[in-house]
Design an enzyme around this catalytic site. Structure first.
Site, PDB file in Angstrom:
ATOM      1  N   ASP A 301       0.851  -1.179   0.000  1.00 37.60           N
ATOM      2  CA  ASP A 301       0.000   0.000   0.000  1.00 37.60           C
ATOM      3  C   ASP A 301       0.895   1.239   0.000  1.00 37.60           C
ATOM      4  O   ASP A 301       2.125   1.151   0.141  1.00 37.60           O
ATOM      5  CB  ASP A 301      -0.947  -0.014   1.209  1.00 37.60           C
ATOM      6  CG  ASP A 301      -2.231   0.761   0.954  1.00 37.60           C
ATOM      7  OD1 ASP A 301      -2.223   1.665   0.092  1.00 37.60           O
ATOM      8  OD2 ASP A 301      -3.238   0.474   1.613  1.00 37.60           O
ATOM      9  N   GLU A 497     -10.928   6.387   4.379  1.00 35.95           N
ATOM     10  CA  GLU A 497      -9.955   5.738   5.257  1.00 35.95           C
ATOM     11  C   GLU A 497     -10.043   6.230   6.695  1.00 35.95           C
ATOM     12  O   GLU A 497     -11.127   6.460   7.219  1.00 35.95           O
ATOM     13  CB  GLU A 497      -8.547   5.893   4.671  1.00 35.95           C
ATOM     14  CG  GLU A 497      -8.411   5.213   3.321  1.00 35.95           C
ATOM     15  CD  GLU A 497      -6.997   5.210   2.811  1.00 35.95           C
ATOM     16  OE1 GLU A 497      -6.084   4.847   3.577  1.00 35.95           O
ATOM     17  OE2 GLU A 497      -6.786   5.540   1.630  1.00 35.95           O
TER      18      GLU A 497
END
Length: 606
Positions: A301, A497
Site C-alpha cells: 500500500d 480511510e
C-alpha cells in the site's frame, strides 16, 4: 579458444551454410527482434527471455512504483521504473480525459525509451468508477452494490470502469476491495460489500469485468488480509483474531479473487495479532502465493513499508522485511530512489536473495505481457468517448436503484404518487459531492458540484410527473401541512480511510436532526433517506418517521434513488450489514447473538 566461443563460431557457420542453401546466395546478417518482443511466443517463454537480458538495475526498477508528482518520464527511462501511480486526487492539468491520456503516454514513452523497452503499468484507485476524473461515471460505493446482491451487475460495472480507464491510458485499477467489514465505526466500511465473507466473494465478479473485456485493465484484490477485522474498527489497526477466524471470515474473498485470476493483490496497512501485514511472510508467501496459488504480483500500500516499525520513513531493514515477506512491487511515492538503493544494497549483501528479485520480476512481467502492453503500450483513445457516457450513466442509475434498502415503510408512505406535492430538504438532497462520498475527484471527497451528475433532488424532479409540485429548501424552512409528504435527505459528510473512523459513535449530524425535526413538525408523512457509508444511530428517532431508506453512497446518478421512492423500480435491496440498535452495540454482526434494529438481509418490498 574457449569452448563457448568455439560453439558460437560453429553455430554461426552452420547458420550461414543453411542460409546459403535456402536462399541461393550468401547469408545477410540481419538479426530479428528479441524473442520477448515476439507476440507469437508463449508468455512464459517471453518472460524467460526478457528476464535473462535484464541487469540488476532493470529488475530493481520493475519493483518500484513512484507517485506521478515525484517522477518524470526521464526518470522512468533512467531508472527502468516498472510502474507509476496517481494517489487519491492526484491528477494532471488539465484534469480531463485527454489530459490523462497525454500524461500516461508521456510516462509510457519514457519506459519505451529504455534499452529493453519494458512498458509501465499505471495505477489508480478507481474504486467506484474512474473517480478522479471530472465527468466520469461514479457508481455506488461497494456497500450499496453489496445491498444489490447482483454479481452480474457488478461485473458490468467493472467492464464499464475498464473502458473509462482505458480511454485515459490507465491500465491498473487498485480495486476491488474485498474486505469483510466487521465494525461499522471503521472509516472504510463503505468500501466493503458486506459483513459476511459470502458477499465480497460473490462480488469478485468485478475482477472479471475489469480484466475480461476488450478494454482489459489489471485488477487488484485488497487489502490483504483482515483489514475489516481490526479491534475497535480502527483503520490501520490490529486484527486480534485467531487463525481459524481469519480463515473463515477474511480469507475467502481473496481465495475467490485468485480463482478468478486477479492480477495483483495489495497488502493491508493493518496488523494481525501485532505483526504488520507488510512483513507477514506466512500470510503473503505461504498462504496467498502457496496455498491459494496466486500467480500475480503483490503490491504494497501507499508508503506501506514505512509503517513496519511505526517510525517515520523507511529503513533498509523494512525494505528487506517487506520484499522477503513476498511483496513484489513497492508503492514508494516520494523516496523511490532511496528504496532502489536500499534494495540494491540488500541484494548485493545477500539479505534479499536474487531468487526473490527474479520471482518478483517474473510475476510483474507476466502480467504486462498478458495485458498486451508490449504490443499496445499507449492509451487507446477510442475508449475516451465512453467516459461519462449515457450508457454508463444508465448502468449506474440501475445500480443505484438496485442498492436502495427500504428499512421502514408505515402508513403506505412509499411509494410516492407521481402527482404528490412533496417538500424535499436536507444537505444531501441537492449535492453531488455529498451523495458520492469519499474517493470522488479528491481522496477525501467533498460537498458541492464537484463533478457532473444528477442529484437526488434532480432525480425526484425528473421522475415526478409534475416537477412543479416539488419544493426544496435545504434546512426545511417553509414546510407546512399542505404537502402530501416530506423527504429528508441526510447523512454523512464525505470521508475516506482513517479520516472516517468514528470510535465515538455513529450519531446523526446535529444539523440533520434539526432539519428532520422541522419537517416532522409539519405533521405530514415523513420519509428519511440516509446517504451514508454505513448504518447510523437512528433507533431513538425512528418512531417519528414514516419511512426510512438506506441510499448508501449512490454516486452521480441520483435518479436511481427517486426511481425507488416513486416505485418506478421495485425496492429489492437487502442489508449487507447488521444495523445496530445503538452505537454501543458495535461491533455487531450476523449470528453474534445481539438484537439489532434491523438484521442482516433486512429489506422491505412495496
Amino acid at each position: 579458444m574457449r569452448g563457448s566461443a568455439l560453439k558460437a563460431l560453429l553455430a554461426s557457420g552452420l547458420a550461414a551454410v543453411v542460409a546459403l542453401a535456402v536462399c541461393g546466395g550468401p547469408a545477410r546478417a540481419e538479426p530479428g527482434p528479441a524473442p520477448y518482443l515476439d507476440p507469437r511466443l508463449p508468455v512464459g517463454d517471453r518472460v524467460r527471455d526478457l528476464l535473462g537480458r535484464m541487469s540488476l538495475d532493470d529488475k530493481l526498477g520493475q519493483m518500484t512504483q513512484p507517485e506521478r508528482r515525484y517522477v518524470t518520464p526521464e526518470d522512468v527511462t533512467r531508472y527502468r521504473l516498472g510502474a507509476v501511480l496517481s494517489s487519491g486526487g492526484s491528477a494532471p492539468s488539465p484534469n480531463t480525459p485527454p489530459g490523462w491520456a497525454d500524461m500516461y503516454d508521456g510516462y509510457q514513452r519514457g519506459a519505451l525509451a529504455s534499452p529493453l523497452r519494458v512498458p509501465i503499468v499505471y495505477g489508480v484507485d478507481a474504486v467506484h468508477g474512474h473517480n478522479t476524473v471530472p465527468g466520469a461515471t461514479i457508481f455506488p460505493h461497494n456497500i450499496g452494490l453489496g445491498a444489490s446482491r447482483d454479481p452480474e451487475l457488478v461485473r458490468r460495472i467493472g467492464a464499464a470502469t475498464a473502458e473509462e480507464l482505458a480511454g485515459t491510458g490507465v491500465n491498473w485499477d487498485f480495486a476491488p476491495c474485498v474486505c469483510v467489514a466487521r465494525d461499522d465505526r471503521w472509516g472504510r466500511t463503505y468500501e466493503s460489500f458486506g459483513e459476511v465473507p459470502e458477499l465480497p466473494s460473490m462480488m469478485t465478479t468485478l475482477v472479471d469485468g475489469l480484466q475480461g473485456g476488450p478494454a482489459s485493465v489489471l485488477a487488484t484484490a485488497k487489502h490483504f488480509v483482515a483489514d475489516g477485522g481490526t479491534a475497535g474498527g480502527e483503520d490501520r489497526g490490529d486484527a486480534r483474531i485467531t487463525e481459524p477466524e481469519l480463515r473463515a471470515v477474511h480469507l475467502p474473498p481473496f481465495r475467490e479473487a485468485v480463482r478468478r485470476g486477479v492480477g495483483s493483490v495489495m497488502v493491508s496497512y493493518s496488523s494481525w495479532n501485532g505483526l504488520k501485514m507488510h512483513q507477514n511472510r506466512y500470510l503473503i508467501t505461504d498462504v496467498l502465493k502457496g496455498e491459494l496459488g496466486f500467480k500475480g504480483f503483490v503490491v504494497s500500500d501507499y508508503n506501506g513499508i514505512d509503517r513496519i516499525d511505526d517510525k517515520p520513513g523507511f529503513t533498509e531493514d523494512e525494505v528487506v522485511a517487506a520484499v522477503n515477506a513476498g511483496i513484489d512491487m513497492v508503492m514508494v511515492p516520494t523516496e523511490w530512489r532511496r528504496f532502489i538503493d536500499y534494495l540494491r544494497d540488500a541484494v548485493n549483501s545477500g539479505r534479499v536473495p536474487m531468487s526473490r528479485v527474479d520471482d518478483a520480476n517474473r510475476r510483474i512481467l507476466t502480467k504486462k505481457f498478458e495485458l498486451g502492453l508490449f504490443e499496445h503500450p499507449l492509451a487507446d483513445r477510442s475508449y475516451m468517448r465512453t467516459v461519462g457516457s449515457a450508457a454508463h450513466r444508465a448502468l449506474a442509475r440501475q445500480a443505484v436503484a438496485k442498492s436502495q434498502v427500504v428499512l421502514k415503510n408505515e402508513n403506505n408512505a412509499l411509494p410516492l404518487d407521481d402527482d404528490d406535492k412533496v417538500f424535499v430538504a436536507g444537505r444531501s438532497a441537492n449535492d453531488i459531492g455529498m451523495q458520492s462520498g469519499g474517493w470522488t475527484i479528491t481522496w477525501q471527497g467533498g460537498p458541492g458540484p464537484i463533478t457532473k451528475g444528477t442529484t437526488i433532488l434532480d432525480g425526484i424532479r425528473q421522475v415526478a410527473q409534475t416537477p412543479d409540485n416539488i419544493t426544496y429548501e435545504r434546512d426545511g424552512a417553509g414546510v407546512d401541512g399542505s404537502y402530501d409528504a416530506a423527504i429528508a435527505v441526510v447523512g454523512e459528510k464525505p470521508y475516506a480511510e482513517y479520516h472516517g473512523d468514528r470510535p465515538d459513535g455513529l450519531r446523526l449530524d446535529p444539523d440533520d436532526v434539526k432539519t428532520i425535526e422541522r419537517l416532522r413538525a409539519a405533521d405530514i408523512p415523513l420519509i428519511v433517506v440516509l446517504v451514508s457509508g454505513r448504518p447510523l444511530d437512528v433507533a431513538d428517532r425512528l418512531p417519528g418517521w414514516d419511512a426510512l431508506v438506506a441510499a448508501w453512497l449512490p454516486g452521480t446518478e441520483g435518479a436511481g434513488v427517486a426511481d425507488v421512492l416513486y416505485g418506478e423500480t421495485a425496492p429489492t435491496g437487502r442489508l449487507p450489514v447488521t444495523w445496530m440498535r445503538d452505537s454501543g452495540q458495535e461491533p455487531i454482526n450476523k449470528g453474534d447473538g445481539k438484537a439489532p434494529l434491523f438484521p442482516f438481509g433486512h429489506g422491505l418490498d412495496y
